[in-house]
Design a protein around this motif. Structure first.
Motif, PDB file in Angstrom:
ATOM      1  N   MET A 292     -34.853  -9.459 -40.793  1.00  0.00           N
ATOM      2  CA  MET A 292     -34.551 -10.034 -39.493  1.00  0.00           C
ATOM      3  C   MET A 292     -35.561 -11.084 -39.058  1.00  0.00           C
ATOM      4  O   MET A 292     -35.200 -12.039 -38.371  1.00  0.00           O
ATOM      5  CB  MET A 292     -34.452  -8.926 -38.445  1.00  0.00           C
ATOM      6  N   VAL A 293     -36.824 -10.935 -39.429  1.00  0.00           N
ATOM      7  CA  VAL A 293     -37.790 -11.963 -39.036  1.00  0.00           C
ATOM      8  C   VAL A 293     -37.453 -13.279 -39.735  1.00  0.00           C
ATOM      9  O   VAL A 293     -37.607 -14.354 -39.156  1.00  0.00           O
ATOM     10  CB  VAL A 293     -39.225 -11.514 -39.346  1.00  0.00           C
ATOM     11  N   MET A 294     -36.981 -13.208 -40.963  1.00  0.00           N
ATOM     12  CA  MET A 294     -36.541 -14.417 -41.647  1.00  0.00           C
ATOM     13  C   MET A 294     -35.379 -15.067 -40.898  1.00  0.00           C
ATOM     14  O   MET A 294     -35.346 -16.289 -40.707  1.00  0.00           O
ATOM     15  CB  MET A 294     -36.116 -14.089 -43.074  1.00  0.00           C
ATOM     16  N   ILE A 295     -34.425 -14.268 -40.461  1.00  0.00           N
ATOM     17  CA  ILE A 295     -33.283 -14.810 -39.726  1.00  0.00           C
ATOM     18  C   ILE A 295     -33.741 -15.393 -38.395  1.00  0.00           C
ATOM     19  O   ILE A 295     -33.266 -16.455 -37.961  1.00  0.00           O
ATOM     20  CB  ILE A 295     -32.211 -13.724 -39.535  1.00  0.00           C
ATOM     21  N   GLU A 296     -34.685 -14.708 -37.741  1.00  0.00           N
ATOM     22  CA  GLU A 296     -35.234 -15.262 -36.500  1.00  0.00           C
ATOM     23  C   GLU A 296     -35.917 -16.596 -36.780  1.00  0.00           C
ATOM     24  O   GLU A 296     -35.779 -17.545 -36.003  1.00  0.00           O
ATOM     25  CB  GLU A 296     -36.230 -14.287 -35.885  1.00  0.00           C
ATOM     26  N   ALA A 297     -36.649 -16.694 -37.884  1.00  0.00           N
ATOM     27  CA  ALA A 297     -37.288 -17.960 -38.237  1.00  0.00           C
ATOM     28  C   ALA A 297     -36.253 -19.061 -38.412  1.00  0.00           C
ATOM     29  O   ALA A 297     -36.449 -20.207 -37.973  1.00  0.00           O
ATOM     30  CB  ALA A 297     -38.110 -17.791 -39.521  1.00  0.00           C
ATOM     31  N   MET A 298     -35.131 -18.738 -39.030  1.00  0.00           N
ATOM     32  CA  MET A 298     -34.076 -19.721 -39.218  1.00  0.00           C
ATOM     33  C   MET A 298     -33.495 -20.186 -37.887  1.00  0.00           C
ATOM     34  O   MET A 298     -33.053 -21.322 -37.758  1.00  0.00           O
ATOM     35  CB  MET A 298     -32.983 -19.128 -40.110  1.00  0.00           C
ATOM     36  N   SER A 299     -33.522 -19.313 -36.877  1.00  0.00           N
ATOM     37  CA  SER A 299     -33.026 -19.712 -35.552  1.00  0.00           C
ATOM     38  C   SER A 299     -33.942 -20.722 -34.878  1.00  0.00           C
ATOM     39  O   SER A 299     -33.565 -21.339 -33.882  1.00  0.00           O
ATOM     40  CB  SER A 299     -32.848 -18.485 -34.652  1.00  0.00           C
ATOM     41  N   HIS A 300     -35.141 -20.904 -35.421  1.00  0.00           N
ATOM     42  CA  HIS A 300     -36.067 -21.943 -34.954  1.00  0.00           C
ATOM     43  C   HIS A 300     -36.001 -23.174 -35.852  1.00  0.00           C
ATOM     44  O   HIS A 300     -36.895 -24.022 -35.798  1.00  0.00           O
ATOM     45  CB  HIS A 300     -37.497 -21.394 -34.921  1.00  0.00           C
ATOM     46  N   ALA A 301     -34.957 -23.263 -36.679  1.00  0.00           N
ATOM     47  CA  ALA A 301     -34.739 -24.392 -37.600  1.00  0.00           C
ATOM     48  C   ALA A 301     -35.780 -24.450 -38.700  1.00  0.00           C
ATOM     49  O   ALA A 301     -36.113 -25.531 -39.194  1.00  0.00           O
ATOM     50  CB  ALA A 301     -34.673 -25.722 -36.845  1.00  0.00           C
ATOM     51  N   LEU A 302     -36.272 -23.294 -39.129  1.00  0.00           N
ATOM     52  CA  LEU A 302     -37.221 -23.274 -40.233  1.00  0.00           C
ATOM     53  C   LEU A 302     -36.499 -23.065 -41.562  1.00  0.00           C
ATOM     54  O   LEU A 302     -35.696 -22.141 -41.696  1.00  0.00           O
ATOM     55  CB  LEU A 302     -38.236 -22.139 -40.051  1.00  0.00           C
ATOM     56  N   PRO A 303     -36.793 -23.894 -42.557  1.00  0.00           N
ATOM     57  CA  PRO A 303     -36.330 -23.590 -43.913  1.00  0.00           C
ATOM     58  C   PRO A 303     -37.145 -22.420 -44.449  1.00  0.00           C
ATOM     59  O   PRO A 303     -38.243 -22.138 -43.979  1.00  0.00           O
ATOM     60  CB  PRO A 303     -36.620 -24.878 -44.683  1.00  0.00           C
ATOM     61  N   VAL A 304     -36.615 -21.740 -45.450  1.00  0.00           N
ATOM     62  CA  VAL A 304     -37.230 -20.517 -45.962  1.00  0.00           C
ATOM     63  C   VAL A 304     -37.466 -20.629 -47.457  1.00  0.00           C
ATOM     64  O   VAL A 304     -36.618 -21.140 -48.194  1.00  0.00           O
ATOM     65  CB  VAL A 304     -36.310 -19.295 -45.675  1.00  0.00           C
ATOM     66  N   VAL A 305     -38.624 -20.151 -47.884  1.00  0.00           N
ATOM     67  CA  VAL A 305     -38.870 -19.878 -49.302  1.00  0.00           C
ATOM     68  C   VAL A 305     -38.919 -18.365 -49.452  1.00  0.00           C
ATOM     69  O   VAL A 305     -39.666 -17.691 -48.725  1.00  0.00           O
ATOM     70  CB  VAL A 305     -40.187 -20.503 -49.791  1.00  0.00           C
ATOM     71  N   ALA A 306     -38.111 -17.810 -50.353  1.00  0.00           N
ATOM     72  CA  ALA A 306     -38.017 -16.358 -50.470  1.00  0.00           C
ATOM     73  C   ALA A 306     -37.878 -15.933 -51.919  1.00  0.00           C
ATOM     74  O   ALA A 306     -37.219 -16.611 -52.716  1.00  0.00           O
ATOM     75  CB  ALA A 306     -36.820 -15.829 -49.667  1.00  0.00           C
ATOM     76  N   PHE A 307     -38.506 -14.794 -52.237  1.00  0.00           N
ATOM     77  CA  PHE A 307     -38.176 -14.126 -53.482  1.00  0.00           C
ATOM     78  C   PHE A 307     -36.743 -13.612 -53.387  1.00  0.00           C
ATOM     79  O   PHE A 307     -36.332 -13.081 -52.360  1.00  0.00           O
ATOM     80  CB  PHE A 307     -39.111 -12.945 -53.741  1.00  0.00           C
ATOM     81  N   ASP A 308     -35.997 -13.769 -54.457  1.00  0.00           N
ATOM     82  CA  ASP A 308     -34.613 -13.287 -54.496  1.00  0.00           C
ATOM     83  C   ASP A 308     -34.623 -11.781 -54.794  1.00  0.00           C
ATOM     84  O   ASP A 308     -34.122 -11.311 -55.811  1.00  0.00           O
ATOM     85  CB  ASP A 308     -33.838 -14.041 -55.573  1.00  0.00           C
ATOM     86  N   CYS A 309     -35.196 -11.037 -53.850  1.00  0.00           N
ATOM     87  CA  CYS A 309     -35.388  -9.595 -54.036  1.00  0.00           C
ATOM     88  C   CYS A 309     -34.129  -8.852 -53.589  1.00  0.00           C
ATOM     89  O   CYS A 309     -33.285  -9.392 -52.892  1.00  0.00           O
ATOM     90  CB  CYS A 309     -36.594  -9.120 -53.231  1.00  0.00           C
ATOM     91  N   PRO A 310     -34.011  -7.595 -53.988  1.00  0.00           N
ATOM     92  CA  PRO A 310     -32.892  -6.777 -53.488  1.00  0.00           C
ATOM     93  C   PRO A 310     -33.289  -6.166 -52.154  1.00  0.00           C
ATOM     94  O   PRO A 310     -34.379  -5.611 -52.049  1.00  0.00           O
ATOM     95  CB  PRO A 310     -32.746  -5.694 -54.560  1.00  0.00           C
ATOM     96  N   THR A 311     -32.446  -6.220 -51.205  1.00  0.00           N
ATOM     97  CA  THR A 311     -31.306  -7.105 -50.967  1.00  0.00           C
ATOM     98  C   THR A 311     -31.667  -7.957 -49.766  1.00  0.00           C
ATOM     99  O   THR A 311     -32.763  -7.842 -49.248  1.00  0.00           O
ATOM    100  CB  THR A 311     -30.049  -6.284 -50.613  1.00  0.00           C
TER     101      THR A 311
END
Length: 385
Positions: A292-311
């Motif tokens: 959810m913190v990643m999704i919240e970051a996206m709501s601030h127009a932030l691009p994301v770098v993420a490990f493609d971890c499960p899930t």
């Protein structure tokens, strides 16, 4: 509708607590009778804002100075065996007295909807909540991360529940395979609001946030950032959160000579402002439910770098559109992905705009009707509905 949400510790921090409190508030706003039941209480007030119309009660008061449970010895004599299986991540909370308090509470219910929010509580509800209550289990972590004794108990007892709600399509498939015949529904967590300040993508700042525990992979993020920043002076990384790995992470920062550019500021009451002040978000988790913190970051127009971890990450992000996904645990690939975004403001801006479009699927007005429809269907088909 009468809806009760049961959390392990509604007064604490964490994504599950925040999203359930938000959900309770949204259901109250929609006109429902809502209560949050906290199994334990270790603080005077909740850390997250709570709609004053939502009732909050606690079963076991563990604050310093709280009166001791005078019945604990009787409880220890009466309890025969534990429902909470070994390996449940919060198993340490469930002393015999705490487990008995939950059993006594759910056994006393006779109507409405009970939503439990982790395997320990889901299993107790499945085995002890009367059939006159609609029993819904929320799973906030993906099935594969649970230890085998927990998965074995899930397979044995979740079929007694009226529905199991999961966060991602991947987890829905896994639970359906494990629980044939049990309704398994995907409903993502909702963010609090889309009305957020937006990043300008100008600041040379990367942000990450979460509990300072092994799951979040900050021990991989630190060397990845150290590698990425070597040829990119002026950038810094702030990792927000508290937890048992703080000293270990501080030592790792020092080992890489990054004390001037990597900070562990602790918990922030203004994380939204910190996200808006950054130019990209880093998710280095080894596993997730729905981050959810990643999704919240996206709501601030932030691009994301993420490990493609499960899930979670790949269930939200589209690679090369609103973020960059790299193989799990590949520190060099993570460093390269961050470096690519650090070098290219236009790319950050384009992916940030796409992130804003993606995050609309997690707005309250999209998610909450899914819950209302599910509850209505379950009540309609319920013997006491």
């Amino acid at each position: 509708m009468k809806i009760r949400y049961m959390l392990l510790h509604a007064y604490g921090m964490g994504g599950t607590i925040r999203t359930v409190i938000n959900q309770a508030g949204a259901m109250t706003e929609a006109g429902h009778d809502v209560e949050i039941v906290s199994v334990v209480r270790r603080r005077d007030r909740p850390r997250f804002p709570l709609d004053p119309r939502v009732r909050l009660t606690a079963l076991v008061d563990q604050r310093e100075g709280a009166p001791p449970d005078s019945t604990i010895r009787r409880i220890r004599r009466l309890l025969r065996g534990r429902i909470v299986p070994r390996g449940e991540f919060a198993g340490g909370y469930f002393t015999e007295g705490v487990e008995r308090a939950v059993i006594d509470y759910v056994s006393s219910l006779d109507d409405g909807i009970l939503v439990t929010t982790r395997p320990a509580l889901n299993l107790i509800s499945a085995r002890r909540t009367p059939a006159s209550v609609v029993r819904v289990a929320q799973e906030h972590m993906n099935l594969a991360t649970h230890p085998e004794p927990v998965r074995r108990q899930i397979a044995r007892h979740y079929g007694k529940l009226d529905a199991v709600v999961v966060l991602t399509a991947t987890d829905r498939r896994d639970y359906q395979e494990l629980l044939p015949g049990t309704p398994v529904v995907r409903i993502p967590n909702a963010i609090n609001t889309l009305d957020q300040p937006l990043s300008t993508h100008d600041n040379r700042r990367v942000v990450a946030a979460g509990r300072l525990v092994a799951q979040k992979g900050f021990d991989m993020l630190i060397p990845a950032f150290a590698q990425a920043v070597r040829d990119r002076p002026g950038w810094r990384l702030d990792i927000y959160g508290t937890g048992q790995k703080r000293n270990t992470l501080r030592e790792l920062i020092d080992e890489h000579g990054m004390a001037d550019v990597i900070a562990l500021p602790g918990r922030s009451s203004k994380l939204g402002e910190e996200l808006a002040d950054a130019s990209l978000y880093a998710l280095s988790s080894r596993f997730e439910g729905l981050p959810m913190v990643m999704i919240e970051a996206m709501s601030h127009a932030l691009p994301v770098v993420a490990f493609d971890c499960p899930t979670g990450p790949a269930d939200v992000l589209t690679h090369e559109v609103d973020g960059l996904l790299v193989p799990p645990g590949d520190v060099e690939a993570f460093a390269a992905a961050m470096g690519r975004l650090m070098d290219d403001r236009a790319l950050r801006t384009r992916m940030g705009a796409a992130a804003l479009k993606t995050v609309r699927e997690y707005a309250p007005d999209r998610v909450m009707p899914m819950w209302e429809n599910l509850f209505a269907e379950l009540l309609e088909g319920h013997p006491e509905g």
